[in-house]
Design a protein around this motif. Sequence first.
Motif, PDB file in Angstrom:
ATOM      1  N   PRO A   1      -4.887  -1.127 -11.599  1.00  0.00           N
ATOM      2  CA  PRO A   1      -5.326  -0.791 -12.313  1.00  0.00           C
ATOM      3  C   PRO A   1      -4.645   0.624 -12.749  1.00  0.00           C
ATOM      4  N   MET A   2      -4.278   0.988 -11.332  1.00  0.00           N
ATOM      5  CA  MET A   2      -3.273   2.220 -11.272  1.00  0.00           C
ATOM      6  C   MET A   2      -1.630   2.314 -11.307  1.00  0.00           C
ATOM      7  N   LEU A   3      -1.128   3.144 -12.448  1.00  0.00           N
ATOM      8  CA  LEU A   3       0.480   3.416 -12.010  1.00  0.00           C
ATOM      9  C   LEU A   3       0.637   4.760 -12.079  1.00  0.00           C
ATOM     10  N   ALA A   4       0.905   5.597 -10.645  1.00  0.00           N
ATOM     11  CA  ALA A   4       0.677   6.695 -10.684  1.00  0.00           C
ATOM     12  C   ALA A   4       2.110   7.782 -10.582  1.00  0.00           C
ATOM     13  N   THR A   5       3.252   7.086  -9.459  1.00  0.00           N
ATOM     14  CA  THR A   5       4.211   7.702  -9.233  1.00  0.00           C
ATOM     15  C   THR A   5       4.829   6.409  -9.731  1.00  0.00           C
TER      16      THR A   5
ATOM     17  N   TYR B   1       0.977  -1.330   0.243  1.00  0.00           N
ATOM     18  CA  TYR B   1      -0.128  -0.193   0.209  1.00  0.00           C
ATOM     19  C   TYR B   1       1.042   1.084   0.182  1.00  0.00           C
ATOM     20  N   ARG B   2       0.781   1.966  -0.320  1.00  0.00           N
ATOM     21  CA  ARG B   2       0.935   3.678  -0.981  1.00  0.00           C
ATOM     22  C   ARG B   2       1.334   4.446   0.724  1.00  0.00           C
ATOM     23  N   ASP B   3       1.991   4.942   0.919  1.00  0.00           N
ATOM     24  CA  ASP B   3       1.840   5.596   2.558  1.00  0.00           C
ATOM     25  C   ASP B   3       1.041   6.788   1.870  1.00  0.00           C
TER      26      ASP B   3
ATOM     27  N   ASP C   1      -1.046  15.271  -3.982  1.00  0.00           N
ATOM     28  CA  ASP C   1      -1.569  14.133  -3.668  1.00  0.00           C
ATOM     29  C   ASP C   1      -1.230  12.336  -4.413  1.00  0.00           C
ATOM     30  N   ALA C   2      -0.292  12.546  -5.594  1.00  0.00           N
ATOM     31  CA  ALA C   2       0.034  11.838  -5.907  1.00  0.00           C
ATOM     32  C   ALA C   2      -1.070  10.871  -6.802  1.00  0.00           C
ATOM     33  N   TYR C   3      -2.407  11.349  -7.012  1.00  0.00           N
ATOM     34  CA  TYR C   3      -3.355  10.770  -7.665  1.00  0.00           C
ATOM     35  C   TYR C   3      -3.038  11.331  -8.920  1.00  0.00           C
ATOM     36  N   ILE C   4      -3.776  10.718  -9.753  1.00  0.00           N
ATOM     37  CA  ILE C   4      -3.855  10.594 -11.378  1.00  0.00           C
ATOM     38  C   ILE C   4      -4.803  11.811 -11.790  1.00  0.00           C
ATOM     39  N   VAL C   5      -4.787  12.373 -12.615  1.00  0.00           N
ATOM     40  CA  VAL C   5      -4.995  13.034 -13.390  1.00  0.00           C
ATOM     41  C   VAL C   5      -5.120  13.307 -14.898  1.00  0.00           C
TER      42      VAL C   5
ATOM     43  N   LEU D   1      -9.438   8.488 -11.685  1.00  0.00           N
ATOM     44  CA  LEU D   1     -10.495   7.875 -11.701  1.00  0.00           C
ATOM     45  C   LEU D   1      -9.980   7.894 -10.146  1.00  0.00           C
ATOM     46  N   GLY D   2      -9.690   8.674  -9.381  1.00  0.00           N
ATOM     47  CA  GLY D   2      -9.677   8.054  -7.838  1.00  0.00           C
ATOM     48  C   GLY D   2      -8.773   7.208  -7.446  1.00  0.00           C
ATOM     49  N   ASP D   3      -9.669   6.916  -6.346  1.00  0.00           N
ATOM     50  CA  ASP D   3      -9.075   5.502  -5.216  1.00  0.00           C
ATOM     51  C   ASP D   3      -9.348   4.402  -6.374  1.00  0.00           C
ATOM     52  N   ALA D   4      -8.225   3.982  -6.853  1.00  0.00           N
ATOM     53  CA  ALA D   4      -9.035   2.407  -7.369  1.00  0.00           C
ATOM     54  C   ALA D   4      -9.323   1.155  -6.206  1.00  0.00           C
ATOM     55  N   GLY D   5      -9.082   0.984  -5.461  1.00  0.00           N
ATOM     56  CA  GLY D   5      -9.250   0.278  -4.501  1.00  0.00           C
ATOM     57  C   GLY D   5     -10.397   0.111  -3.633  1.00  0.00           C
TER      58      GLY D   5
END
Length: 209
Positions: A132-136, A103-105, A191-195, A198-202
């Motif tokens: 689903p997500m590749l952010a950082t 999980y991401r701290d 906040d290192a969310y993708i823009v 789709l928000g927080d995938a989990g």
Amino acid sequence: MGKIFVFDHPLIQHKVAMLRDKDTTTKDFRELVNEIGLLMGYEATRDLPLEEHEIETPIAKTTVHMLSGETVAIVPILRAGLGLVDGMLALIPNAKVGHIGLYRDPETHKPVEYYCKMPEDIDKRRIFVVDPMLATGGSASAAIDFIKQRGGKDIVFMCLIAAPEGIKELQKNHPDVDIFIAAKDDHLNEDAYIVPGLGDAGDRLYGTK
Ligand code: PRP
Ligand code: URA
């Protein structure tokens, strides 16, 4: 350098568009992720090795091409990666499944490991790491580190939405890994969310927020 494949198939684009909508329900979100996993998996397995077999049809003996026995492992990054497993298993029912818990701290945005269990013969398989997500790119890079430490060699990464930052980081850390993406987005927010993402995938998959 690993290749990047961005899927522009209209069915995938349509389903990703529905995923992004904040009003999509948890049930629909889960079904859509599953369907996209199947569609992407179909394309991402295009170059799996085949071997020749002799069989008899009701009419004649013939040579056919079939997947060689123990070819695939699917490795979801928990939790959200679990949403992509069933679609892949529908295509390759004999695949083995490993799990990596990360999980991401929320402060540092760095991945924290809490679980790792791989099939014993991971070194012999094509490994599809799914999330689903590749952010950082921190979670995907760490997951692939763990897999390589356990002998995995033939690894691809499959995600729904990727930020340019994450693609760059993953390519830097694992230049041997091909990356399959349904949609490449614009950037990460503070906040290192993708823009737009789709928000927080989990949370959206499991209704936890
Ligand atoms: C999400 C997502 C990835 C990670 C991507 O998981 O499913 O694993 O973030 O971010 P990164 O590229 O910056 O590492 P999260 O940490 O929210 O955990 P969860 O799946 O348990 O909700
Ligand atoms: N993890 C998610 O679930 N969504 C993002 O946008 C970034 C990381």
